[in-house]
Design an enzyme around this catalytic site. Structure first.
Site, PDB file in Angstrom:
ATOM      1  CB  ALA A 234      36.430  87.331  27.670  1.00  0.00           C
ATOM      2  CE  LYS A 235      37.002  82.315  32.742  1.00  0.00           C
ATOM      3  NZ  LYS A 235      35.853  81.484  32.748  1.00  0.00           N
ATOM      4  NE  ARG A 236      36.497  86.755  23.162  1.00  0.00           N
ATOM      5  CZ  ARG A 236      35.408  86.782  23.894  1.00  0.00           C
ATOM      6  NH1 ARG A 236      35.056  85.728  24.569  1.00  0.00           N
ATOM      7  NH2 ARG A 236      34.662  87.861  23.971  1.00  0.00           N
TER       8      ARG A 236
END
Ligand code: GLU
Length: 293
Positions: A234-236
């Site tokens: 995920a982007k995090r």
């Protein structure tokens, strides 16, 4: 036409796992001499500017497509007409349940977890008009099966639940399952390569395709990219978009190619050694470069 496709939702930047899925969809399509199309799935969750950025990133890794991308938001007439056909065939009913009510409803024995329990299936005309006064109805498919089997090039035969899933939400937006099936049929898409988080949706979609008189496409559900902890990337997770990775000096295309055991500097170069029956086993674990963590 015979074609494969990539169908991103313009909700933000694509990450390296999404780019990998797009590249694989392109390779599968071109290897089998199919066309390759893009569809912007913008019925929901749209972030301004995301579509243009996604297309730019796909071009930046060398992908090409054969026609102007279509946008789902411009295709309501097609979805309405598919739903009307199902209504005429007696395969649609109105549902007034909230998400909460569905979660709290007793589930029928043997029904798969998360399946719609059928609360609104047999409402009388009087009950429906009474409920319409309180809440706009969603439309659900009256399914005649509990499960359906699809064939997937990677997973083999896969049997999954087909409940009375939503065709149109209470706010009037066509559901993902309905739109995907209508669009794939309309665009002549006969090969669907996408992340294997969507494998569980394929039986519903294949069943619906049959009801709409459409052919079931060839399915290829490719493993998702995972983060170092084994969870879906995920982007995090840090630097995972093309722009972020490039700013850390990462050769993104080389990494994508290598993740599938291929070598080359462009999609066309990879095509020379791409063999759809030879593929890595299991997911691809991606850790952002140390400088970006
Ligand atoms: N729009 C979906 C997504 O971005 C993909 C749908 C599909 O490939 O069927 O996850």
């Amino acid at each position: 036409m015979s074609a494969g496709r990539f169908a991103p939702s313009p909700s933000g930047d694509l990450h390296i796992g999404n780019l990998r899925t797009a590249l694989l969809a392109w390779l599968w399509a071109r290897h089998s001499e199919r066309g390759f199309l893009l569809r912007i799935e913008d019925l929901d969750r749209v972030r301004p500017g995301a579509e243009a950025k996604q297309l730019a990133d796909l071009r930046a890794i060398g992908l090409t497509w054969d026609e102007e991308p279509v946008r789902q938001s411009a295709r309501h007439a097609l979805y309405d007409s598919a739903i009307s056909g199902l209504v005429r065939a007696g395969r649609v009913y109105e549902c007034f349940c909230s998400r909460r009510e569905i979660l709290q409803a007793p589930t029928a024995p043997h029904s798969p977890p998360g399946a719609y329990p059928g609360t609104c299936r047999e409402l009388t005309t009087a009950q429906r008009s009474e409920r319409r006064r309180h809440r706009p109805a969603a439309l659900r498919l009256r399914s005649h099966v509990a499960t359906f089997v699809v064939r997937d090039e990677i997973h083999g035969e896969f049997e999954g639940a087909v409940d009375d899933f939503v065709l149109r939400r209470g706010d009037g937006v066509p559901s993902y399952n309905l739109a995907v099936v209508v669009d794939d049929a309309d665009q002549g898409i006969d090969q669907v390569v996408r992340g294997d988080d969507l494998l569980a949706s394929a039986p519903r979609q294949a069943y619906l395709a049959g009801l709409l008189g459409a052919a079931v496409p060839q399915y290829v559900h490719v493993p998702l990219a995972l983060n170092a902890a084994g969870r879906r990337l995920a982007k995090r997770d840090g630097a995972v978009t093309l722009e972020q990775l490039r700013s850390h000096g990462v050769d993104v295309f080389g990494l994508l190619a290598e993740s599938w055991g291929l070598r080359g500097a462009s999609p066309h170069e990879l095509l020379r050694s791409f063999n759809p029956t030879v593929r890595p086993v299991g997911p691809w674990v991606f850790a952002p470069p140390a400088s970006a963590r």
